[in-house]
Design a protein around this motif. Structure first.
Motif, PDB file in Angstrom:
ATOM      1  N   UNK A 139       0.815  -1.220   0.000  1.00  0.00           N
ATOM      2  CA  UNK A 139       0.000   0.000   0.000  1.00  0.00           C
ATOM      3  C   UNK A 139       0.849   1.269   0.000  1.00  0.00           C
ATOM      4  N   UNK A 140       2.018   1.234   0.630  1.00  0.00           N
ATOM      5  CA  UNK A 140       2.711   2.496   0.905  1.00  0.00           C
ATOM      6  C   UNK A 140       4.132   2.625   0.375  1.00  0.00           C
ATOM      7  N   UNK A 141       4.744   1.567  -0.094  1.00  0.00           N
ATOM      8  CA  UNK A 141       6.185   1.643  -0.380  1.00  0.00           C
ATOM      9  C   UNK A 141       6.495   2.490  -1.616  1.00  0.00           C
ATOM     10  N   UNK A 142       7.511   3.314  -1.478  1.00  0.00           N
ATOM     11  CA  UNK A 142       8.041   4.092  -2.606  1.00  0.00           C
ATOM     12  C   UNK A 142       9.544   3.829  -2.693  1.00  0.00           C
ATOM     13  N   UNK A 143       9.980   3.276  -3.795  1.00  0.00           N
ATOM     14  CA  UNK A 143      11.388   2.908  -3.956  1.00  0.00           C
ATOM     15  C   UNK A 143      12.259   4.135  -4.191  1.00  0.00           C
ATOM     16  N   UNK A 144      13.503   4.040  -3.770  1.00  0.00           N
ATOM     17  CA  UNK A 144      14.473   5.097  -4.019  1.00  0.00           C
ATOM     18  C   UNK A 144      14.996   5.017  -5.450  1.00  0.00           C
ATOM     19  N   UNK A 145      15.652   6.083  -5.860  1.00  0.00           N
ATOM     20  CA  UNK A 145      16.069   6.220  -7.253  1.00  0.00           C
ATOM     21  C   UNK A 145      16.961   5.075  -7.715  1.00  0.00           C
ATOM     22  N   UNK A 146      17.902   4.652  -6.880  1.00  0.00           N
ATOM     23  CA  UNK A 146      18.819   3.595  -7.314  1.00  0.00           C
ATOM     24  C   UNK A 146      18.088   2.277  -7.547  1.00  0.00           C
ATOM     25  N   UNK A 147      17.064   2.006  -6.757  1.00  0.00           N
ATOM     26  CA  UNK A 147      16.271   0.791  -6.944  1.00  0.00           C
ATOM     27  C   UNK A 147      15.406   0.893  -8.198  1.00  0.00           C
ATOM     28  N   UNK A 148      14.889   2.079  -8.477  1.00  0.00           N
ATOM     29  CA  UNK A 148      14.101   2.282  -9.699  1.00  0.00           C
ATOM     30  C   UNK A 148      14.971   2.100 -10.937  1.00  0.00           C
ATOM     31  N   UNK A 149      16.203   2.546 -10.872  1.00  0.00           N
ATOM     32  CA  UNK A 149      17.113   2.377 -12.007  1.00  0.00           C
ATOM     33  C   UNK A 149      17.438   0.905 -12.227  1.00  0.00           C
ATOM     34  N   UNK A 150      17.579   0.156 -11.139  1.00  0.00           N
ATOM     35  CA  UNK A 150      17.787  -1.292 -11.289  1.00  0.00           C
ATOM     36  C   UNK A 150      16.552  -1.941 -11.890  1.00  0.00           C
TER      37      UNK A 150
ATOM     38  N   UNK B  48      37.205 -22.565 -11.417  1.00  0.00           N
ATOM     39  CA  UNK B  48      36.197 -22.238 -10.418  1.00  0.00           C
ATOM     40  C   UNK B  48      35.619 -20.855 -10.688  1.00  0.00           C
ATOM     41  N   UNK B  49      34.292 -20.736 -10.609  1.00  0.00           N
ATOM     42  CA  UNK B  49      33.627 -19.438 -10.699  1.00  0.00           C
ATOM     43  C   UNK B  49      32.596 -19.380  -9.567  1.00  0.00           C
ATOM     44  N   UNK B  50      32.732 -18.402  -8.678  1.00  0.00           N
ATOM     45  CA  UNK B  50      31.837 -18.309  -7.516  1.00  0.00           C
ATOM     46  C   UNK B  50      30.636 -17.409  -7.769  1.00  0.00           C
ATOM     47  N   UNK B  51      30.828 -16.328  -8.508  1.00  0.00           N
ATOM     48  CA  UNK B  51      29.755 -15.364  -8.747  1.00  0.00           C
ATOM     49  C   UNK B  51      29.490 -15.271 -10.242  1.00  0.00           C
ATOM     50  N   UNK B  52      28.276 -15.521 -10.670  1.00  0.00           N
ATOM     51  CA  UNK B  52      27.983 -15.473 -12.101  1.00  0.00           C
ATOM     52  C   UNK B  52      27.949 -14.047 -12.628  1.00  0.00           C
ATOM     53  N   UNK B  53      28.199 -13.909 -13.907  1.00  0.00           N
ATOM     54  CA  UNK B  53      27.959 -12.638 -14.564  1.00  0.00           C
ATOM     55  C   UNK B  53      26.462 -12.349 -14.423  1.00  0.00           C
ATOM     56  N   UNK B  54      26.126 -11.186 -13.887  1.00  0.00           N
ATOM     57  CA  UNK B  54      24.733 -10.888 -13.568  1.00  0.00           C
ATOM     58  C   UNK B  54      24.509 -10.778 -12.076  1.00  0.00           C
ATOM     59  N   UNK B  55      25.481 -11.242 -11.271  1.00  0.00           N
ATOM     60  CA  UNK B  55      25.444 -11.084  -9.816  1.00  0.00           C
ATOM     61  C   UNK B  55      25.761  -9.636  -9.469  1.00  0.00           C
TER      62      UNK B  55
ATOM     63  N   UNK C  15      29.191  -8.463  -9.748  1.00  0.00           N
ATOM     64  CA  UNK C  15      29.738  -8.300 -11.109  1.00  0.00           C
ATOM     65  C   UNK C  15      28.807  -7.431 -11.958  1.00  0.00           C
ATOM     66  N   UNK C  16      28.047  -6.548 -11.267  1.00  0.00           N
ATOM     67  CA  UNK C  16      27.027  -5.775 -11.962  1.00  0.00           C
ATOM     68  C   UNK C  16      27.611  -4.876 -13.063  1.00  0.00           C
ATOM     69  N   UNK C  17      28.675  -4.155 -12.755  1.00  0.00           N
ATOM     70  CA  UNK C  17      29.255  -3.251 -13.750  1.00  0.00           C
ATOM     71  C   UNK C  17      29.773  -4.024 -14.953  1.00  0.00           C
ATOM     72  N   UNK C  18      30.362  -5.172 -14.703  1.00  0.00           N
ATOM     73  CA  UNK C  18      30.851  -6.031 -15.786  1.00  0.00           C
ATOM     74  C   UNK C  18      29.696  -6.522 -16.656  1.00  0.00           C
ATOM     75  N   UNK C  19      28.527  -6.670 -16.045  1.00  0.00           N
ATOM     76  CA  UNK C  19      27.365  -7.216 -16.753  1.00  0.00           C
ATOM     77  C   UNK C  19      26.668  -6.212 -17.659  1.00  0.00           C
ATOM     78  N   UNK C  20      26.729  -4.936 -17.296  1.00  0.00           N
ATOM     79  CA  UNK C  20      25.892  -3.929 -17.959  1.00  0.00           C
ATOM     80  C   UNK C  20      26.043  -3.885 -19.479  1.00  0.00           C
ATOM     81  N   UNK C  21      27.248  -3.878 -20.018  1.00  0.00           N
ATOM     82  CA  UNK C  21      27.357  -3.839 -21.485  1.00  0.00           C
ATOM     83  C   UNK C  21      26.718  -5.058 -22.155  1.00  0.00           C
ATOM     84  N   UNK C  22      26.834  -6.234 -21.518  1.00  0.00           N
ATOM     85  CA  UNK C  22      26.260  -7.451 -22.087  1.00  0.00           C
ATOM     86  C   UNK C  22      24.736  -7.410 -22.039  1.00  0.00           C
TER      87      UNK C  22
END
Length: 462
Positions: free
Chosen positions: A16-27, A403-410, A413-420
């Motif tokens: 009923x009441x939640x309003x997200x902050x700008x960084x969450x809206x951009x995500x 070994x890979x612990x964090x996938x692209x898209x985690x 690794x968000x900045x690495x993911x953006x261009x893809x």
């Protein structure tokens, strides 16, 4: 009026009441465009086109549009098809916890309700409104998933999609707290899907449209609450007949985390690999091994995969794989394909692709085991790793591993993911001849106030 179960009231108060902050809206904006990309990429498949031609939907009338098509239907049926498109290729966002799922499935309800309310009730929403609704839907589904394992009792995760979509549809209709409580309680009571279609020997394409079905059913519950005064205050806690006793059995439903934007802020994207998410890092590890050029496939004696406990339980499979849906949920198939080809895409799971005899040869010599450290990191909410290690033992005794612990898209690794992710969206649009100039301008901008949502949506429908 009696009080509803605390979890239901907690969800209602938040929605009923939640309003997200700008960084969450951009995500959420990134997630919005990624979901559209998945829909358009799915449209090239014959089975998807068959679903879009289901007669009773295609011939129905309404104002809710279906992505990439000229279909207009009522919001319930449009949500079904939109949800099927978003989910079909198993390429949209992912949330992993005790339960897992794909929160962008709820975008199907948001888009369908947007069209309906704009045309039929002259109610308008801004782009920021839609993104805020996405944040809320992600949070409801994802936070329910953190503490509650539906898969352990054989029920599919789309039950939480239904609850989130019902809550969002209720909010978009302007329902007050009491009506929203009723809508949410009805969505918990509504019959839940079994996981039958996700597991051997019954794996099938229903897993590609189950979320669309759940989203549509959530909308239906919201419309029922508009005209009905019925209430089910103890839908969860009622002895013998409530959700807890019937579905959850020994573990009552929990919602311990405060609701905010945690899920959207930490969402996982499928950037390069349309595969079940527990295998994403295994695919990347296998591709890295292939690119090393240190061995030939015919020289492999054994492949070992160390993964998290859910990776063993859900996607480790022996025996025949019957169809696309079986293959994209088999970690041994995914690793074998990547070791052989050094890549992975939606065509890797086709009947033609699967006939390569090297795939079965590698599957037969593959051992998959749980690494308890990977499991621990997987469930740690401050880490949320999805680790895999792939080792290749050659006939001469030499071992190579990756070994890979964090996938692209985690998030890590968000900045690495953006261009893809941006390229994924652009390619999907261009394949259908859609002018991307305005869409890419919005995609790349951090200014949400000047965005015309109609200008975006009018471009994604025929």
């Amino acid at each position: 009026m009696p009080n509803f179960d605390p979890i239901i009231e907690k969800i209602t108060d938040y929605v009923q009441s939640f309003e997200a902050k700008e960084n969450s809206l951009l995500e959420a904006k990134t997630c919005f465009f990624d979901s559209l990309a998945c829909s358009f990429l799915a449209l090239k498949y014959d089975q998807v086109q068959k679903f879009c031609s289901i007669e009773y939907i295609k011939n129905s009338t309404g104002s809710s549009r279906v992505i990439g098509t000229d279909i207009k239907s009522n919001p319930v049926e449009a949500a079904f098809l939109n949800g099927a498109l978003i989910r079909w290729l198993d390429f949209n966002d992912t949330w992993l916890a005790k339960e897992w799922g794909h929160p962008s499935d709820n975008l199907a309800a948001i888009l369908s309700m947007y069209d309906y309310l704009k045309v039929e009730r002259n109610k308008n929403f801004s782009f920021k409104d839609l993104l805020n609704l996405m944040v809320i839907a992600h949070e409801v589904q994802g936070c329910l998933a953190i503490e509650n394992s539906l898969n352990e009792v054989g029920v599919d995760h789309v039950a939480f999609v239904k609850v989130a979509s019902a809550a969002i549809a209720s909010k978009m209709l302007g329902q007050g707290p009491q009506k929203m409580n009723s809508t949410i309680s009805n969505s918990f009571i509504d019959g839940q899907s079994l996981r039958t279609y996700r597991h051997f020997p019954n794996t099938g394409t229903r897993k590609s449209w189950a979320a669309g079905d759940a989203s549509a059913r959530g909308i239906k519950q919201a419309f029922i609450s508009e005209v009905s005064e019925e209430i089910y205050p103890s839908a969860l806690s009622a002895k013998t007949w409530g959700f807890n006793d019937v579905i959850m059995k020994k573990d009552s439903l929990k919602l311990q985390r405060e609701l905010g934007s945690y899920v959207m802020d930490n969402i996982l994207y499928k950037v390069n690999f349309p595969a079940e998410f527990h295998a994403q890092t295994a695919a990347e590890a296998a591709i890295n091994l292939k690119k090393s050029n240190k061995f030939k496939i015919e020289d492999i004696e054994q492949v070992e995969i160390l993964t998290q406990e859910p990776g063993v339980r859900i996607i480790s499979k022996k025996g025949p794989l019957k169809n696309y849906a079986d293959r994209d949920h088999c970690i041994e198939y995914i690793v074998a394909w990547c070791l052989i080809n050094g890549s992975l895409n939606s065509d890797s799971y086709s009947d033609v692709s699967s006939k390569d005899p090297q795939i079965e040869s590698l599957r037969n010599c593959t051992v998959t085991k749980e690494d308890k450290n990977y499991t621990k990191s997987y469930y740690d909410l401050n880490d949320r790793a999805i680790g895999n290690k792939v080792s290749v033992k050659l006939k001469n005794g030499i071992i190579f591993h990756e070994e890979v612990k964090y996938p692209l898209g985690h998030k890590k690794r968000r900045e690495e993911s953006k261009p893809f992710l941006e390229e994924k969206f652009k390619i999907a649009m261009e394949k259908f001849g859609i002018d991307t100039e305005y869409l890419m301008k919005v995609y790349e901008s951090n200014n949400l106030d000047d965005v015309d949502i109609s200008n975006i949506l009018d471009r994604i429908y025929k």
